[in-house]
Design a protein around this motif. Sequence first.
Motif, PDB file in Angstrom:
ATOM      1  N   THR A   1       0.881  -1.392   0.012  1.00  0.00           N
ATOM      2  CA  THR A   1      -0.024  -0.147   0.104  1.00  0.00           C
ATOM      3  C   THR A   1       0.878   0.997  -0.022  1.00  0.00           C
ATOM      4  OG1 THR A   1      -1.816  -1.038   1.216  1.00  0.00           O
ATOM      5  CG2 THR A   1      -1.850   1.056   1.309  1.00  0.00           C
ATOM      6  N   ARG A   2       2.026   1.114   0.843  1.00  0.00           N
ATOM      7  CA  ARG A   2       2.771   2.404   0.823  1.00  0.00           C
ATOM      8  C   ARG A   2       3.297   2.722  -0.623  1.00  0.00           C
ATOM      9  NH1 ARG A   2       6.046   0.558   6.111  1.00  0.00           N
ATOM     10  NH2 ARG A   2       4.521   1.161   7.489  1.00  0.00           N
TER      11      ARG A   2
ATOM     12  N   CYS B   1       2.220   1.694  -3.508  1.00  0.00           N
ATOM     13  CA  CYS B   1       1.481   2.063  -4.533  1.00  0.00           C
ATOM     14  C   CYS B   1       1.088   3.802  -4.243  1.00  0.00           C
ATOM     15  CB  CYS B   1       0.013   1.241  -4.618  1.00  0.00           C
ATOM     16  SG  CYS B   1       0.371  -0.299  -4.998  1.00  0.00           S
ATOM     17  N   ASN B   2       1.117   3.873  -2.847  1.00  0.00           N
ATOM     18  CA  ASN B   2       0.794   5.501  -2.586  1.00  0.00           C
ATOM     19  C   ASN B   2       1.519   6.536  -3.363  1.00  0.00           C
ATOM     20  OD1 ASN B   2      -1.178   4.992  -0.635  1.00  0.00           O
ATOM     21  ND2 ASN B   2       0.003   5.391   1.061  1.00  0.00           N
ATOM     22  N   GLU B   3       2.922   6.121  -3.728  1.00  0.00           N
ATOM     23  CA  GLU B   3       3.511   7.188  -4.433  1.00  0.00           C
ATOM     24  C   GLU B   3       3.150   7.429  -5.702  1.00  0.00           C
ATOM     25  OE1 GLU B   3       8.101   7.998  -5.186  1.00  0.00           O
ATOM     26  OE2 GLU B   3       7.662   6.016  -4.474  1.00  0.00           O
TER      27      GLU B   3
ATOM     28  N   ARG C   1      -0.018   6.752  -6.736  1.00  0.00           N
ATOM     29  CA  ARG C   1      -1.708   7.674  -6.717  1.00  0.00           C
ATOM     30  C   ARG C   1      -1.362   9.265  -6.234  1.00  0.00           C
ATOM     31  NH1 ARG C   1      -3.238   2.013  -3.631  1.00  0.00           N
ATOM     32  NH2 ARG C   1      -3.851   0.612  -5.590  1.00  0.00           N
ATOM     33  N   PHE C   2      -0.699   9.109  -5.221  1.00  0.00           N
ATOM     34  CA  PHE C   2      -0.664  10.482  -4.610  1.00  0.00           C
ATOM     35  C   PHE C   2      -0.011  11.642  -5.580  1.00  0.00           C
ATOM     36  CE2 PHE C   2      -0.460   9.081   0.094  1.00  0.00           C
ATOM     37  CZ  PHE C   2      -1.818   8.551  -0.260  1.00  0.00           C
TER      38      PHE C   2
ATOM     39  N   ILE D   1      -2.857  15.857   1.262  1.00  0.00           N
ATOM     40  CA  ILE D   1      -1.791  14.747   1.456  1.00  0.00           C
ATOM     41  C   ILE D   1      -0.662  15.399   2.328  1.00  0.00           C
ATOM     42  CG2 ILE D   1       0.081  13.440   0.177  1.00  0.00           C
ATOM     43  CD1 ILE D   1      -1.749  13.573  -2.565  1.00  0.00           C
TER      44      ILE D   1
ATOM     45  N   SER E   1       3.305   8.713   2.597  1.00  0.00           N
ATOM     46  CA  SER E   1       2.447   9.960   2.917  1.00  0.00           C
ATOM     47  C   SER E   1       1.269   9.434   3.503  1.00  0.00           C
ATOM     48  CB  SER E   1       2.144  10.599   1.269  1.00  0.00           C
ATOM     49  OG  SER E   1       3.492  11.061   0.844  1.00  0.00           O
TER      50      SER E   1
ATOM     51  N   LEU F   1      -2.950  10.300   3.587  1.00  0.00           N
ATOM     52  CA  LEU F   1      -3.691  10.971   2.959  1.00  0.00           C
ATOM     53  C   LEU F   1      -5.018  11.507   3.892  1.00  0.00           C
ATOM     54  CD1 LEU F   1      -5.274  11.851   0.201  1.00  0.00           C
ATOM     55  CD2 LEU F   1      -6.198   9.756   0.065  1.00  0.00           C
TER      56      LEU F   1
ATOM     57  N   LYS G   1      -6.749   8.580   6.865  1.00  0.00           N
ATOM     58  CA  LYS G   1      -6.125   7.089   6.558  1.00  0.00           C
ATOM     59  C   LYS G   1      -4.480   6.921   6.979  1.00  0.00           C
ATOM     60  CE  LYS G   1      -9.399   6.400   2.718  1.00  0.00           C
ATOM     61  NZ  LYS G   1      -9.504   6.308   1.392  1.00  0.00           N
TER      62      LYS G   1
END
Length: 587
Positions: free
Chosen positions: A339-340, A342-344, A346-347, A416, A445, A447, A455
């Motif tokens: 998840t961390r 993929c955050n990069e 997406r954010f 963010i 990051s 959100l 989250k």
Amino acid sequence: MPGEGRVSHMAGFDDSAEGSAGGPEAGAADPDPGRLALLIRLAAGYQFREDGVVEHLRRISTYVGVLAAACGRSATETGLLRQAAVFHDVGMVDVPDAILRKEGKLDERETAVMRRHAELGHALLDADGPPVLREAAALAWTHHECFDGSGYPRGLRGEAIPFGARVLAVADVFDALTTRRAFKDAYPLDVAFDIVIEGAGRRFDPAVVAAFERSREALLALAVRLATGKQPSRTGFRLSARDAADGGLFAATRDAYFSCPFCRGLHPREATVCPQTRDLLRRIHKLSGGVVAERYEVRQGLGVGGMAAVYEARHLLIGRRLAIKFLDVEAAPSAESLTRFCNEARFVSAVGHPNLVEVTDMGETADGIPFIVMELLEGRSLGELLHERRRLTPTAAVTVTIEILRTLAAVHAKGIVHRDLKPDNVFLLDEAGEPRLKLLDFGISLLRTGDERHKRLTQAGQILGTPQYMSPEQARGATSIDRRSDLFTVGAILYEMLTGRPVFDGPNPYAIAGAVALCEFTPPRALAPDLDPRLERAVLRALERDPETRYQTAEEFLEPLRAVASEDARYRDGRILELDGPVSGPR
């Protein structure tokens, strides 16, 4: 044109030299050592800025002789080629030192300047003069043509390229691969052979490559005897940044070697430890040479982060150079790590700011390794700059900070919080002659959204981030982190740029985190007495322990910095100043 006097002098020398040697046929068949040495010295005069040029030309002449003879050419033609070959790069006289010695990949302008040397060399030599100069002019003009028509300057193909140029192309590349140059170290001899052989039919004439293979023992013996410097080990050598852009090199080495993201060297596939850094090597560290998602060719290893490895890649359909980051699923196997990661993507995509890295794709490899594809950045981090200089000018520090804050304003507006800002995550690059920056690594990051409190990817009390640049609330493991934490970190980065020292330090991460939690530090002007008091006030407010008394938004932090920057007539929003100037500071 410049050099015309030297051309006529060389033509005159050639006439008298050939006559004294018993005529052109005798002089070419078996070059007199003294004559050849003089020709080499004359040619080297045009390349006087290149280290080891005399030895290079001597090797080129020797290799050309071996290959021409192996191709069945007469002693007369072979001797003529040996003499003419030493003039192949006289056009380099026009190439600036900065390009000759540049370690990285040449940009479009630099490439165009470099490529001019073929035509200039032809112009400097006498295409209508004696045999040696006629052959030399042809070689200078055509030795960068490729057998498949992809070379320069005219895109000649196959046997339209003069035979001598086809031989010289192999000899020149073999010598370039096996010797140290200003922009690269030598490669192992067997790797050089593999690269040349792989180029048959594309870069090189297959018949000449076949002669090269037949001459392997003779060429190896000559290279060992004539090549300058110690030959590198097969267990670890580095591919230069220029060569890394050449897909042919990876094609020639990918089966036996991989590009290590720890040290950027090439190691045999069976290696289990990087010989340079002593880091353990896993599957993720040996991905170079493969193709991901049927369109990304993975090339040079660029670096390793806490849970990922980054490589340069090339899009096979459009040819674009990119960066591809792979999650280390062996070191970080949890769903939380994914998840961390993929955050990069997406954010960054959600914000869409020019100071953020462009993310173009994401997915998984065939064997389940998650990846993100991004624009490839060429430059260096603010951390590297500070390591080199310790301290920046106030103008540089302020304009860099303004760009960081302008970017954070857009990031924070999307709800963010970065949470891991630090100099190593501020990347500096040159774009059309202007310094620019990019903020990197949004992997941890946070959100915050309007319809849910927040989250989080951390449990209460867990600390994520880099201790020296944490906010006090991060260091205490607080469960509520907001944008003011990022602003504290920006204050810490500005402090370091202005004073040359981190605001918090200690013998280990726990000691540093303790110092951050207490928020006790030396005021900036105690370390830099000439600092503008307005800048000290801005830093001190950003570094307030209580988030309520800090700047509340990036825009608020920007106000005092823009007031200082606007007093410089050179400044405008988006412009970074004085990054190239020498700076000293406390050590």
